[in-house]
Scaffold this motif. Sequence first.
Motif, PDB file in Angstrom:
ATOM      1  N   ASN A  53      -6.780  -3.819   7.066  1.00 41.27           N
ATOM      2  CA  ASN A  53      -7.914  -4.309   6.273  1.00 41.27           C
ATOM      3  C   ASN A  53      -7.478  -4.753   4.878  1.00 41.27           C
ATOM      4  O   ASN A  53      -7.964  -5.759   4.361  1.00 41.27           O
ATOM      5  N   PHE A  54      -6.557  -4.008   4.258  1.00 43.83           N
ATOM      6  CA  PHE A  54      -6.027  -4.420   2.956  1.00 43.83           C
ATOM      7  C   PHE A  54      -5.256  -5.727   3.085  1.00 43.83           C
ATOM      8  O   PHE A  54      -5.333  -6.584   2.213  1.00 43.83           O
ATOM      9  N   TYR A  55      -4.516  -5.867   4.178  1.00 44.84           N
ATOM     10  CA  TYR A  55      -3.725  -7.086   4.376  1.00 44.84           C
ATOM     11  C   TYR A  55      -4.643  -8.296   4.567  1.00 44.84           C
ATOM     12  O   TYR A  55      -4.399  -9.372   4.008  1.00 44.84           O
ATOM     13  N   ARG A  56      -5.682  -8.132   5.359  1.00 49.88           N
ATOM     14  CA  ARG A  56      -6.607  -9.240   5.613  1.00 49.88           C
ATOM     15  C   ARG A  56      -7.321  -9.689   4.344  1.00 49.88           C
ATOM     16  O   ARG A  56      -7.699 -10.856   4.211  1.00 49.88           O
ATOM     17  N   ARG A  57      -7.514  -8.766   3.415  1.00 54.60           N
ATOM     18  CA  ARG A  57      -8.141  -9.115   2.132  1.00 54.60           C
ATOM     19  C   ARG A  57      -7.120  -9.619   1.112  1.00 54.60           C
ATOM     20  O   ARG A  57      -7.451  -9.870  -0.043  1.00 54.60           O
ATOM     21  N   ASN A  58      -5.852  -9.732   1.541  1.00 51.51           N
ATOM     22  CA  ASN A  58      -4.770 -10.235   0.695  1.00 51.51           C
ATOM     23  C   ASN A  58      -4.462  -9.304  -0.488  1.00 51.51           C
ATOM     24  O   ASN A  58      -3.976  -9.741  -1.526  1.00 51.51           O
ATOM     25  N   TYR A  59      -4.790  -7.990  -0.327  1.00 53.22           N
ATOM     26  CA  TYR A  59      -4.435  -7.032  -1.361  1.00 53.22           C
ATOM     27  C   TYR A  59      -2.946  -6.686  -1.287  1.00 53.22           C
ATOM     28  O   TYR A  59      -2.310  -6.424  -2.299  1.00 53.22           O
ATOM     29  N   ILE A  60      -2.421  -6.644  -0.072  1.00 53.70           N
ATOM     30  CA  ILE A  60      -1.048  -6.168   0.138  1.00 53.70           C
ATOM     31  C   ILE A  60      -0.301  -7.080   1.091  1.00 53.70           C
ATOM     32  O   ILE A  60      -0.906  -7.879   1.810  1.00 53.70           O
ATOM     33  N   GLU A  61       1.007  -6.934   1.086  1.00 50.13           N
ATOM     34  CA  GLU A  61       1.860  -7.628   2.049  1.00 50.13           C
ATOM     35  C   GLU A  61       2.641  -6.644   2.910  1.00 50.13           C
ATOM     36  O   GLU A  61       3.356  -7.046   3.825  1.00 50.13           O
ATOM     37  N   GLY A  62       2.545  -5.350   2.579  1.00 49.95           N
ATOM     38  CA  GLY A  62       3.299  -4.369   3.344  1.00 49.95           C
ATOM     39  C   GLY A  62       2.821  -2.957   3.081  1.00 49.95           C
ATOM     40  O   GLY A  62       1.858  -2.723   2.351  1.00 49.95           O
ATOM     41  N   LEU A  63       3.537  -2.000   3.676  1.00 49.64           N
ATOM     42  CA  LEU A  63       3.154  -0.586   3.627  1.00 49.64           C
ATOM     43  C   LEU A  63       4.343   0.265   3.199  1.00 49.64           C
ATOM     44  O   LEU A  63       5.459   0.072   3.692  1.00 49.64           O
ATOM     45  N   PHE A  64       4.092   1.182   2.257  1.00 46.81           N
ATOM     46  CA  PHE A  64       5.078   2.194   1.885  1.00 46.81           C
ATOM     47  C   PHE A  64       4.472   3.543   2.275  1.00 46.81           C
ATOM     48  O   PHE A  64       3.514   4.002   1.654  1.00 46.81           O
ATOM     49  N   LEU A  65       5.017   4.171   3.311  1.00 49.78           N
ATOM     50  CA  LEU A  65       4.416   5.374   3.877  1.00 49.78           C
ATOM     51  C   LEU A  65       5.345   6.567   3.747  1.00 49.78           C
ATOM     52  O   LEU A  65       6.496   6.516   4.170  1.00 49.78           O
ATOM     53  N   SER A  66       4.824   7.620   3.149  1.00 44.04           N
ATOM     54  CA  SER A  66       5.588   8.849   3.007  1.00 44.04           C
ATOM     55  C   SER A  66       4.693  10.024   3.398  1.00 44.04           C
ATOM     56  O   SER A  66       3.528   9.832   3.755  1.00 44.04           O
ATOM     57  N   ALA A  67       5.236  11.223   3.332  1.00 43.12           N
ATOM     58  CA  ALA A  67       4.453  12.411   3.675  1.00 43.12           C
ATOM     59  C   ALA A  67       5.181  13.654   3.185  1.00 43.12           C
ATOM     60  O   ALA A  67       6.414  13.678   3.099  1.00 43.12           O
ATOM     61  N   THR A  68       4.425  14.662   2.824  1.00 43.54           N
ATOM     62  CA  THR A  68       4.997  15.995   2.672  1.00 43.54           C
ATOM     63  C   THR A  68       5.179  16.561   4.077  1.00 43.54           C
ATOM     64  O   THR A  68       4.800  15.940   5.066  1.00 43.54           O
ATOM     65  N   VAL A  69       5.752  17.740   4.179  1.00 46.85           N
ATOM     66  CA  VAL A  69       6.034  18.311   5.505  1.00 46.85           C
ATOM     67  C   VAL A  69       4.890  19.234   5.916  1.00 46.85           C
ATOM     68  O   VAL A  69       4.684  20.297   5.332  1.00 46.85           O
ATOM     69  N   ILE A  70       4.137  18.806   6.915  1.00 55.02           N
ATOM     70  CA  ILE A  70       3.014  19.588   7.424  1.00 55.02           C
ATOM     71  C   ILE A  70       3.401  20.220   8.763  1.00 55.02           C
ATOM     72  O   ILE A  70       3.930  19.537   9.648  1.00 55.02           O
ATOM     73  N   LYS A  71       3.187  21.496   8.911  1.00 46.64           N
ATOM     74  CA  LYS A  71       3.505  22.292  10.107  1.00 46.64           C
ATOM     75  C   LYS A  71       5.004  22.404  10.356  1.00 46.64           C
ATOM     76  O   LYS A  71       5.557  23.493  10.385  1.00 46.64           O
TER      77      LYS A  71
ATOM     78  N   LEU B 289       0.875  -1.170   0.000  1.00 45.21           N
ATOM     79  CA  LEU B 289       0.000   0.000   0.000  1.00 45.21           C
ATOM     80  C   LEU B 289       0.914   1.223   0.000  1.00 45.21           C
ATOM     81  O   LEU B 289       1.610   1.482   0.975  1.00 45.21           O
ATOM     82  N   LYS B 290       0.936   1.946  -1.104  1.00 42.14           N
ATOM     83  CA  LYS B 290       1.824   3.099  -1.259  1.00 42.14           C
ATOM     84  C   LYS B 290       0.998   4.366  -1.095  1.00 42.14           C
ATOM     85  O   LYS B 290       0.115   4.649  -1.900  1.00 42.14           O
ATOM     86  N   ILE B 291       1.330   5.138  -0.060  1.00 38.46           N
ATOM     87  CA  ILE B 291       0.428   6.218   0.307  1.00 38.46           C
ATOM     88  C   ILE B 291       1.183   7.361   0.977  1.00 38.46           C
ATOM     89  O   ILE B 291       2.216   7.162   1.624  1.00 38.46           O
ATOM     90  N   LEU B 292       0.677   8.583   0.777  1.00 41.79           N
ATOM     91  CA  LEU B 292       1.147   9.743   1.536  1.00 41.79           C
ATOM     92  C   LEU B 292       0.255   9.922   2.752  1.00 41.79           C
ATOM     93  O   LEU B 292      -0.967   9.771   2.662  1.00 41.79           O
TER      94      LEU B 292
END
Length: 437
Positions: free
Chosen positions: A95-113, A56-59
């Motif tokens: 929830n994505f993992y339990r549905r077998n959509y993903i095996e891991g997480l790619f988490l990033s972010a812009t700089v807030i505050k 799951l690749k997400i900001l």
Amino acid sequence: MDILEKLRILTDAAKYDVACTSSGVNRKGVKGKLGSANACGICHTFAADGRCISLLKILMTNYCIYDCQYCVNRRSNDVPRAAFTPEEIARLTINFYRRNYIEGLFLSATVIKSPDYTMELLYQTLKYVRKVHHFNGYIHVKAIPGASQELIAATGLLADRMSVNIEMPSAESLALFAPEKTKESILLPMKQIKNGITRSKAEVVRYKHAPSFVPAGQATQLVVGASSDNDRKIVELAEGLYNTYSLKRVFYSAYVPVPTKNKMLPTSRAPLLREHRLYQADFLLRFYGFNSGEIFENSDGSLNMNMDPKCSWAMNNLDKFPVEINKADKMTLLRVPGIGTISADRIAAAQRQGPISFETLKKMGVVLKRAQYFITCGGRMYRQTKLNEDFLTMTLSENKIDERYDQLSLADDFGLSLLPAPAPNFEDELKCLTGQL
């Protein structure tokens, strides 16, 4: 804003980070059939053993206090904004993992505050995922330049891989397009992560159950084509990062034009072929024993777009060829176009068993379409062709129109016997895409 709308905005905003590849598939579930595919947020990366992992690749958010001119999420750009809470990302991941959509997480972010505020959010998210939901899958998270060392250290104990994106290949281009960032603020967390990994490895050896810090190593990303920095500058920077900070990967992202009033930025996308050549040069640095000086030998600072950098080096060093397969050591084999790291290991092992033939090389995965001009087996070449620069340039060029053979004359014949031409093998065409140059 509901979760699905946030997901649409923040997964789309994350696609410019090239540390893994988007699936690009959008297929809904159909009654009577198993599974579905969604282009929004699901991407793929590869484990050290070659296994493909869905992430799951997400900001976390695309609100940003910075105004980096090359970035679609910059402060001055008019785009839809959204932000997840740590709990929301944790629930999505599980929830994505339990549905077998993903095996891991790619988490990033812009700089807030502020950098610390953003890093705190990332840490809290990983804490929910790991400690509350007991998720044991792969997690790749971004370290925010300028954040406190304590936050980065705490987050690194929960992540498998961390990355600090450099983006611009030089301090000059960073000052030009992202003046709110500094070279020092980017390199400081990279140094901290490297030192943390070194200490963690020593502690794991000493204490069996010591927690691991960023066990999959760190990475970074460079934007290619936004600034005037040439290929030599980019490859030299990557080489320095590998040597100084023990990076696992440097990712190269061809610049994609974004709406901006800055006339210094290009109005067209950087060629994907240039990005591809940089990845090939990167493979030479990491796996083939090359240095940047050799890659750009007799070059104006740009990689050859007509042939891969290993072939270009061989063309500049024809005096080192042909190489006798039955006698060459592994480092010499790795310099031969068409022989990759796997096939070089196989050849080195086979040398102890007896003579190696061209048919054996084919079975080992050697790309004879390129290697045939640079090797001999038992003193024989695959084809009686000259090691002639013009002929090889025409033959090895990936943009050639036709393929002709320059036959050896009697005066050029060194007793090398002629073998029959091989049948076309389309797998050979794909070898350079896997790093087996």
